[in-house]
Design a protein around this motif. Structure first.
Motif, short mmCIF file in Angstrom:
data_model
loop_
_atom_site.label_atom_id
_atom_site.label_comp_id
_atom_site.label_asym_id
_atom_site.label_seq_id
_atom_site.Cartn_x
_atom_site.Cartn_y
_atom_site.Cartn_z
N ALA A 127 -3.97 -6.40 -11.97
CA ALA A 127 -3.95 -5.10 -11.29
C ALA A 127 -2.56 -4.75 -10.78
CB ALA A 127 -4.94 -5.11 -10.12
N ARG A 128 -2.31 -3.45 -10.71
CA ARG A 128 -1.05 -2.98 -10.14
C ARG A 128 -0.98 -3.27 -8.64
NH1 ARG A 128 -2.18 0.64 -14.23
NH2 ARG A 128 -0.44 0.97 -15.66
N ARG A 129 -2.13 -3.15 -7.96
CA ARG A 129 -2.19 -3.40 -6.52
C ARG A 129 -3.48 -4.15 -6.22
NH1 ARG A 129 -0.45 2.25 -3.73
NH2 ARG A 129 1.66 1.54 -3.34
N VAL A 130 -3.45 -4.97 -5.16
CA VAL A 130 -4.61 -5.78 -4.78
C VAL A 130 -4.91 -5.58 -3.30
CG1 VAL A 130 -5.53 -8.14 -4.58
CG2 VAL A 130 -4.10 -7.51 -6.54
N LEU A 131 -6.19 -5.32 -3.02
CA LEU A 131 -6.69 -5.28 -1.65
C LEU A 131 -7.59 -6.48 -1.47
CD1 LEU A 131 -7.26 -3.89 1.09
CD2 LEU A 131 -9.11 -2.67 -0.06
N VAL A 175 -10.06 -4.98 -5.86
CA VAL A 175 -10.54 -5.28 -4.51
C VAL A 175 -11.28 -6.61 -4.62
CG1 VAL A 175 -11.99 -4.54 -2.58
CG2 VAL A 175 -10.76 -2.84 -3.98
N SER A 197 -0.70 -4.74 6.44
CA SER A 197 -0.21 -4.61 5.09
C SER A 197 1.02 -5.48 4.96
CB SER A 197 0.16 -3.15 4.78
OG SER A 197 0.74 -3.06 3.51
N GLU A 231 -1.42 -6.12 -1.60
CA GLU A 231 -0.94 -4.91 -0.92
C GLU A 231 -1.39 -4.86 0.54
OE1 GLU A 231 1.03 -1.17 -1.06
OE2 GLU A 231 0.88 -2.67 -2.63
N ASP A 237 -5.55 0.03 -11.74
CA ASP A 237 -4.69 0.42 -10.62
C ASP A 237 -4.91 -0.50 -9.42
OD1 ASP A 237 -3.51 2.54 -11.98
OD2 ASP A 237 -5.03 3.96 -11.33
N TRP A 238 -6.18 -0.83 -9.15
CA TRP A 238 -6.51 -1.64 -7.99
C TRP A 238 -7.50 -2.73 -8.36
CZ3 TRP A 238 -4.49 -1.43 -3.17
CH2 TRP A 238 -3.75 -0.29 -2.83
#
Length: 164
Positions: A59-63, A31, A162, A90, A28-29
């Motif tokens: 990943a679906r989202r990246v921080l 980091v 963001s 993201e 999902d993420w």
């Protein structure tokens, strides 16, 4: 045996062997800590990127957390250095020393005594809680900001923006 694990086999397109196909990882993420990024999410990784590039794409989202936030114009001058482009990101967080006790080349290396202290605490079932309490901002366990090139825990973190 592969079928009992839910895996499938495929024929080797270059030979006669039967190969086991493993499904892709889709967390999902991710980091990912980098030396430099801009507020839009473009990130540079110096030295070996290890799995960071792959994880940013899987990943679906990246921080992205970064040692330094630079103007986008500065990153645009050398686009070939961008390891993770903004379209995968993201949000971006300014997190000086955010990889500590790990390393972030070229800013600092691994703090092996801190890693060893954590591993010793982790043997106790309550060790993670004690570690987090000891290393929370404002506690006695958090060292002051070190001189450049010295080990230490990050002191502040602020969301830059963001990009989405």
């Amino acid at each position: 045996m592969p079928a009992s694990l839910g895996l499938k086999t495929v024929r080797d397109p270059y030979g006669e062997a039967e190969l086991v196909a493993v499904p892709r990882l889709r967390p999902d993420w991710a980091v990912i800590h980098v030396p430099e990024a801009d507020a839009r999410g473009n990130a540079r990784i110096y030295g070996t990127p290890f799995w960071d590039r792959l994880m940013a794409r899987a990943a679906r989202r990246v921080l992205v957390t970064a040692e330094r936030i630079l103007p986008s114009e500065e990153l645009a001058r050398q686009p070939e250095l961008t390891a993770i482009p903004e379209l995968f990101v993201e949000a971006v967080v300014h997190a000086p020393r955010g990889a500590w006790p790990g390393s972030c080349y070229p800013h600092y290396g691994v703090d092996y005594p801190a890693v060893e202290a954590y591993l010793a605490m982790a043997r106790d079932p309550n060790g993670l809680g004690a570690h987090l309490d000891a290393d929370s901002p404002g506690s006695a366990g958090v060292p002051p900001a070190p001189a450049p090139g010295r080990a230490g825990r990050p002191r502040s973190q602020a969301v830059v923006q963001s990009p989405c």
